[in-house]
Design a protein around this motif. Structure first.
Motif, short mmCIF file in Angstrom:
data_model
loop_
_atom_site.label_atom_id
_atom_site.label_comp_id
_atom_site.label_asym_id
_atom_site.label_seq_id
_atom_site.Cartn_x
_atom_site.Cartn_y
_atom_site.Cartn_z
N VAL A 1 69.14 -35.59 -17.75
CA VAL A 1 69.43 -35.06 -19.08
C VAL A 1 70.25 -36.06 -19.89
CG1 VAL A 1 70.44 -33.14 -20.36
CG2 VAL A 1 69.41 -32.72 -18.10
N ALA B 1 63.13 -24.23 -23.22
CA ALA B 1 62.99 -25.60 -22.71
C ALA B 1 62.79 -25.58 -21.20
CB ALA B 1 64.21 -26.43 -23.08
N VAL C 1 65.20 -31.17 -27.19
CA VAL C 1 65.74 -29.93 -27.77
C VAL C 1 66.86 -30.28 -28.74
CG1 VAL C 1 65.15 -28.40 -25.85
CG2 VAL C 1 67.31 -29.65 -25.80
N SER C 2 67.02 -29.44 -29.74
CA SER C 2 68.11 -29.67 -30.68
C SER C 2 68.50 -28.40 -31.41
CB SER C 2 67.70 -30.73 -31.72
OG SER C 2 68.79 -30.99 -32.60
N ASN C 3 69.80 -28.24 -31.58
CA ASN C 3 70.33 -27.24 -32.50
C ASN C 3 71.06 -28.02 -33.60
OD1 ASN C 3 71.45 -25.08 -33.84
ND2 ASN C 3 73.02 -24.69 -32.30
N ALA D 1 72.19 -36.56 -23.65
CA ALA D 1 72.76 -35.78 -24.75
C ALA D 1 73.38 -36.74 -25.75
CB ALA D 1 73.81 -34.81 -24.22
N ILE E 1 73.93 -26.99 -24.56
CA ILE E 1 72.49 -26.94 -24.23
C ILE E 1 72.18 -27.87 -23.06
CG2 ILE E 1 70.18 -27.43 -25.11
CD1 ILE E 1 71.30 -26.71 -27.94
N ALA E 2 72.67 -29.10 -23.17
CA ALA E 2 72.39 -30.10 -22.14
C ALA E 2 72.97 -29.69 -20.79
CB ALA E 2 72.94 -31.46 -22.57
N THR F 1 71.44 -19.36 -29.09
CA THR F 1 71.00 -20.69 -28.67
C THR F 1 70.58 -20.71 -27.20
OG1 THR F 1 72.44 -21.63 -30.37
CG2 THR F 1 71.72 -23.14 -28.67
N VAL G 1 67.58 -22.91 -24.61
CA VAL G 1 67.71 -23.35 -23.21
C VAL G 1 66.59 -22.74 -22.36
CG1 VAL G 1 69.16 -23.20 -21.15
CG2 VAL G 1 70.21 -23.65 -23.38
N THR H 1 74.48 -32.73 -29.56
CA THR H 1 74.86 -31.86 -28.43
C THR H 1 76.15 -31.07 -28.67
OG1 THR H 1 74.92 -31.83 -26.00
CG2 THR H 1 76.20 -33.58 -27.10
N ASP I 1 68.86 -33.80 -25.49
CA ASP I 1 69.49 -32.85 -26.41
C ASP I 1 70.10 -33.63 -27.57
OD1 ASP I 1 70.88 -30.79 -27.64
OD2 ASP I 1 72.49 -30.75 -26.14
#
Ligand code: GLN
Length: 289
Positions: free
Chosen positions: A135, A100, A186-188, A137, A122-123, A93, A97, A117, A114
């Motif tokens: 940022v 982005a 962004v996203s996981n 999240a 990530i954030a 992951t 990061v 989160t 994010d």
């Protein structure tokens, strides 16, 4: 076994765990760093600490993830609190990061979102690499958001130019102020299909199911994120999502069909297309003759 024989050297020699895991858990039980485990390998150990080690060892042998047993996992050079309420940050992951950060490299004071989160990994990683970035999240899980808040408070300097992280509870974009526009989203998200046997294996058995699977074909969360992303992106803004090893083509197709430009995937260190992204298309220009 007499207490006198309980030394780091003896415990590591007789443990059924892989050596690296045994060292991490023993270090945690003793409160010792790696170097101390080496330097003090033959020192007799306190019985209480040995009992704690034996408990951690047994729980690990029964499958509990190391990150949950020690309550922490390193990600992007930062140490994140981990509980059973959040996905354990994965090294792949970090690609999300990095990508982005590259996307907003030329953008002053970027706004970054994010989605889902979890730990906040990530954030927080993005916020610490880009002190001028604002940022946001989001997570729908209250328990996850508590973990993310702890991590953000400890790891993000509230006095940085971009300010503290904005942590919001809600489903994807639902909690955001409608006037916000982002330079990068962004996203996981949960992307494992509900019938994937991996959910019943290894660490995944102990992680929150809602962070792993969409309880559908694995793409439903990504579909929702992609569908609404253009409305939340500034002109030239990008969307990048992590996905499963066999989902890259499908995710690129979703993005292209939604009008994203320059859609592409990036490979992780294992050579797997692990993230896909694209740029928001410019809104169509209407010329009134
Ligand atoms: N990468 C994780 C795994 O396969 C899944 C994470 C996710 O669903 N976002 O173990």
């Amino acid at each position: 076994m007499t207490a006198a024989s309980d030394t780091v050297a003896a415990l590591l020699r007789t443990s059924a765990l892989p050596p690296l895991e045994a060292r991490i858990l023993l270090g945690h039980a003793l409160g010792w760093r790696r170097t101390e485990l080496i330097m003090r390998a033959d020192q007799p150990l306190d019985a209480e600490r040995v009992a704690l080690w034996r408990e951690l060892e047994a729980r690990r042998l029964a499958g509990e993830p190391v990150a949950q047993l020690v309550g922490a996992r390193e990600f992007y050079g930062l140490e994140f609190d981990v509980t059973p309420h959040v996905l354990i940050p994965r090294p792949e992951t970090e690609l999300l990061v990095e990508t982005a950060l590259e996307a907003v490299a030329g953008c002053a004071r970027p706004r970054i979102l994010d989605l889902g989160t979890g730990t906040g990994a990530i954030a927080v990683a993005i916020a610490s690499a880009r002190p001028d970035a604002s940022v946001w999240a989001v997570d729908r899980s209250v328990e996850a958001l508590q973990v993310a808040t702890r991590n953000a408070t400890r790891l993000v300097d509230a006095g940085r130019p971009g300010g503290a992280l904005s942590l919001l509870q809600g489903n994807w974009y639902a909690a955001l102020d409608p006037s916000l526009r982002f330079d990068a989203i962004v996203s996981n998200p949960p992307y494992i299909a509900s019938d994937d046997p991996h959910l019943e294996q290894g660490d995944l058995r102990f992680e929150p199911r809602g962070a792993l699977t969409d309880e559908a074909d694995g793409l439903s969360a990504i579909r929702e994120i992609v569908a609404d992303a253009p409305a939340w992106l500034a002109a030239g803004g990008v969307l990048w999502v992590e996905h499963g090893y066999d989902q890259a083509a499908a995710v690129r197709e979703l993005m292209s069909a939604r009008g994203f430009q320059s859609v592409r995937s990036e490979r992780d260190l294992a050579g797997i297309e692990r993230i896909s992204g694209g740029e928001r298309a410019n809104p169509s220009v209407h010329i009134n003759a």
